[in-house]
Design a protein around this motif. Structure first.
Motif, PDB file in Angstrom:
ATOM      1  N   GLN A  59      31.663  24.654  44.141  1.00  0.00           N
ATOM      2  CA  GLN A  59      32.422  25.438  42.959  1.00  0.00           C
ATOM      3  C   GLN A  59      32.341  26.996  43.592  1.00  0.00           C
ATOM      4  O   GLN A  59      32.879  27.636  43.661  1.00  0.00           O
ATOM      5  N   GLY A  60      30.826  27.427  43.503  1.00  0.00           N
ATOM      6  CA  GLY A  60      30.494  28.909  43.345  1.00  0.00           C
ATOM      7  C   GLY A  60      31.553  29.767  45.095  1.00  0.00           C
ATOM      8  O   GLY A  60      31.541  30.908  45.166  1.00  0.00           O
ATOM      9  N   THR A  61      30.998  28.317  45.882  1.00  0.00           N
ATOM     10  CA  THR A  61      31.236  28.596  47.052  1.00  0.00           C
ATOM     11  C   THR A  61      32.751  28.955  46.768  1.00  0.00           C
ATOM     12  O   THR A  61      33.311  30.102  47.519  1.00  0.00           O
ATOM     13  N   LEU A  62      33.630  28.106  46.302  1.00  0.00           N
ATOM     14  CA  LEU A  62      34.664  27.965  46.650  1.00  0.00           C
ATOM     15  C   LEU A  62      35.486  29.636  45.570  1.00  0.00           C
ATOM     16  O   LEU A  62      36.759  30.584  46.419  1.00  0.00           O
ATOM     17  N   ALA A  63      34.991  30.074  44.338  1.00  0.00           N
ATOM     18  CA  ALA A  63      35.015  30.921  43.845  1.00  0.00           C
ATOM     19  C   ALA A  63      34.318  32.452  44.933  1.00  0.00           C
ATOM     20  O   ALA A  63      35.162  33.221  44.865  1.00  0.00           O
ATOM     21  N   GLY A  64      33.235  32.323  45.730  1.00  0.00           N
ATOM     22  CA  GLY A  64      32.803  33.711  45.890  1.00  0.00           C
ATOM     23  C   GLY A  64      33.945  33.896  47.189  1.00  0.00           C
ATOM     24  O   GLY A  64      33.764  34.496  47.292  1.00  0.00           O
ATOM     25  N   THR A  65      33.973  32.462  48.070  1.00  0.00           N
ATOM     26  CA  THR A  65      35.896  32.646  49.314  1.00  0.00           C
ATOM     27  C   THR A  65      36.788  33.608  48.483  1.00  0.00           C
ATOM     28  O   THR A  65      37.615  34.222  49.420  1.00  0.00           O
ATOM     29  N   ALA A  66      36.809  33.015  47.286  1.00  0.00           N
ATOM     30  CA  ALA A  66      38.653  33.157  46.524  1.00  0.00           C
ATOM     31  C   ALA A  66      38.807  34.550  46.204  1.00  0.00           C
ATOM     32  O   ALA A  66      39.700  35.237  46.908  1.00  0.00           O
ATOM     33  N   ILE A  67      38.037  34.994  46.071  1.00  0.00           N
ATOM     34  CA  ILE A  67      37.226  36.507  45.439  1.00  0.00           C
ATOM     35  C   ILE A  67      37.209  37.267  47.101  1.00  0.00           C
ATOM     36  O   ILE A  67      37.905  38.540  47.243  1.00  0.00           O
ATOM     37  N   ALA A  68      36.565  37.018  48.389  1.00  0.00           N
ATOM     38  CA  ALA A  68      35.822  37.543  49.922  1.00  0.00           C
ATOM     39  C   ALA A  68      38.073  38.177  49.844  1.00  0.00           C
ATOM     40  O   ALA A  68      38.420  38.458  50.442  1.00  0.00           O
ATOM     41  N   SER A  69      38.892  36.081  50.145  1.00  0.00           N
ATOM     42  CA  SER A  69      40.183  37.347  50.338  1.00  0.00           C
ATOM     43  C   SER A  69      41.148  37.665  49.313  1.00  0.00           C
ATOM     44  O   SER A  69      42.140  38.654  50.042  1.00  0.00           O
ATOM     45  N   ARG A  70      40.648  37.647  48.628  1.00  0.00           N
ATOM     46  CA  ARG A  70      41.952  38.724  48.100  1.00  0.00           C
ATOM     47  C   ARG A  70      41.354  40.266  47.619  1.00  0.00           C
ATOM     48  O   ARG A  70      42.258  40.622  47.461  1.00  0.00           O
ATOM     49  N   LEU A  71      39.855  40.410  47.642  1.00  0.00           N
ATOM     50  CA  LEU A  71      39.463  41.419  48.508  1.00  0.00           C
ATOM     51  C   LEU A  71      39.417  42.377  49.831  1.00  0.00           C
ATOM     52  O   LEU A  71      39.376  42.310  50.291  1.00  0.00           O
ATOM     53  N   GLY A  72      40.610  41.260  50.663  1.00  0.00           N
ATOM     54  CA  GLY A  72      41.228  41.121  51.875  1.00  0.00           C
ATOM     55  C   GLY A  72      39.708  41.490  53.000  1.00  0.00           C
ATOM     56  O   GLY A  72      40.771  41.568  54.351  1.00  0.00           O
TER      57      GLY A  72
END
Lengths: 407, 106
Positions: A336-349
């Motif tokens: 779940q942590g990896t998912l949250a971190g990945t999603a945020i990185a994606s949103r940050l471009g």
């Protein structure tokens, strides 16, 4: 201090979120009130089916090392006093840390289960005993009674006996307003039935096999020996409860009652012990998500924030991961942590395309499928309820937006 | 003592010793210990006395929530012993209105 992402909690979920975001190039700060990163993962120790020993202290160390190598700043020994939108984290030393995104990964805490005498030194929560034994390498006692029958207490009982303690038995709590159904032998057998053959120790597997069908369960309850069933260096006592804990200045003995199959006490006797570990179950620690849409879902362990398929709460840019979303194992928290971190990185471009986020979401699903321990027997149902409520929230939001655009 | 120096899975314990003081007595711990763990390894279970009745209290939750293990650390009151690392030279004191002298001597 300003960064792209602030993560609250350096347990398996928080560290994994930090690693995923930082390895994609985001600047990340992690805050934790413990002296060392790892959270409750630090004390975990059990045998995983097929892959050998799961040594939480080592996994914590390598996660923290990976985070630091990716440039994550871990602030240990710092308490979070407040979290306010967009996103400012106030610390106990008067400083604050700001981030465009925040991840709340505050984990779980244990439900207190009061028993007469429980304030005596030597009585402790099962999780405290686990960390002392496996991380600090200090035996909580030489003769230990365990109260409460659940995956955590059965696992820690085994860990205590591996560390040389004499675990005299695992007992039910006595009937009380606090113990509720935890004092009911039948409910305990049903609970044990949730354990699969993948369970990391014989105590858990045995419970699963015995309790897997209702007729067998009734038989088991009727004929369960009042002396308990010896297993892995301790005794599983479905027909005994702890009535009280006694001693002069510290734990010296417990009073144990034989109970009928409904949990009603009969004869009692006194057993000498120097430590009692109480397991009342876990609940999500969600105070910091108080402004998010919250809902109580007992199947998940208590009140939890609703969150999107990418782990974002109803407050934009505020994400959650790990046991704050419901009680599950460390592997699932990490996914779940990896998912949250990945999603945020994606949103940050920092990550292009949707593939990485989809893969991370798939990894959460497969971690659930291969999970060796199920803490909450109806966790799948709980997750479904949470997902439905999230979708409902999204629909309501889009309808309100439509209304506003007509106005 | 209660220290687990050998473990079937975790192996032997690496020890780098530290020294500290609790209620005027000297103790040894291992670098990285929490204060609560270091004291328990020395057989000290009572960390505090309740304010009203002077009853002994020890580690309970181990995660900094219950505050049962709070004590005075180098002059700072109500520090949680379960989540605070013991450091060489620490001076620790139990708290509580009606504390009875000498009851840690076991």
């Amino acid at each position: 201090m300003i960064s792209d992402v602030v993560v609250i909690g350096a347990g398996p979920a928080g560290l994994s979120a930090a690693v995923a975001a930082a390895e994609a190039g985001a600047s990340v700060v992690v805050i934790d009130e413990n002296p060392r990163p790892g959270g409750k993962l630090l004390g975990q120790l059990h045998e995983e089916p097929g892959t050998g020993w799961w040594i939480g202290a080592e996994i914590s160390k390598s996660l923290a090392k990976r985070a630091e190598e990716a440039g994550v700043r871990i602030l240990s020994n710092r308490q979070v006093w407040n979290l306010s939108p967009k996103w400012e984290v106030a610390l106990d030393n008067g400083e604050s840390v700001c981030g465009e995104y925040a991840v709340v990964a505050t984990g779980a805490a244990e439900r207190p289960l009061p028993i007469p005498g429980w304030s005596l030194p030597g009585v402790m929560a099962i999780g405290a005993a686990q960390t002392l034994t496996n991380y600090y390498r200090v035996r909580p006692g030489d003769r230990v009674a365990v109260v409460g029958m659940d995956p955590l207490s059965l696992t820690v009982a085994h860990e205590l006996s591996m560390a040389g303690a004499d675990v005299v038995g695992i007992y039910l709590p006595s009937k009380s307003v606090f113990a509720g159904s935890q004092a009911d032998p039948d409910r305990n057998l049903e609970y044990l039935a949730g354990m699969s053959d993948l369970a990391p120790n014989a105590l858990l597997r045995w419970g699963g096999r015995l309790a897997s069908n209702r007729a067998l369960r009734n038989l088991a309850l009727t004929f369960f020996p009042t002396s308990g069933i010896p297993l892995m260096g301790t005794k599983l006592n479905l027909r005994k409860s702890i009535v009280s804990i006694g001693g002069d200045e510290r734990v010296q003995h417990v009073e144990i009652a034989t109970i009928d199959k409904h949990g009603n006490p009969g004869k009692t006797r006194t057993v000498d012990v120097d430590c009692v570990c109480i397991s009342g179950g876990l609940y999500p620690v969600q105070e910091l998500t108080r402004d998010c849409e919250l809902v109580r879902i007992d199947q998940l362990g208590g009140t939890v924030p609703l969150y999107s398929p990418e782990m974002e709460t109803s407050q934009s840019n505020l994400f959650v991961a790990g046991n704050v979303t419901g009680i599950e194992g460390a592997k699932i928290a990490m996914a779940q942590g990896t998912l949250a971190g990945t999603a945020i990185a994606s949103r940050l471009g920092r990550i292009q395309g949707k593939d990485a986020v989809d893969q991370a979401a798939e990894a959460v699903r497969s971690a659930r499928k291969s999970s060796a321990i199920t803490f909450m027997p109806d966790i799948d149902e709980g997750r479904r309820i949470a997902e439905d409520l999230w979708l409902q929230l999204e629909r309501e939001k889009s309808m309100t937006q439509k209304d506003e655009s007509y106005a | 003592m209660k220290r687990i120096s050998e473990h079937p899975v975790l192996g032997p314990l690496e020890e780098e010793e530290i020294g500290f003081e609790f209620d005027g007595q000297s103790y040894r711990g291992i670098k990285g210990d929490s204060i609560a763990a270091a004291l328990l390894a020395n057989g000290v279970r009572t960390l505090r006395y309740s304010n009203r009745d002077g009853e002994p209290r020890g580690i309970y939750c181990g995660i900094g929530h219950c505050y049962e293990c709070r004590m005075t650390v180098n002059g700072v009151q109500s520090v949680r012993a379960c989540i605070t690392q013991a450091c060489d030279g620490d001076v620790l004191e139990s708290q509580g209105e009606n504390r009875r002298e000498g009851s840690n001597d076991f």
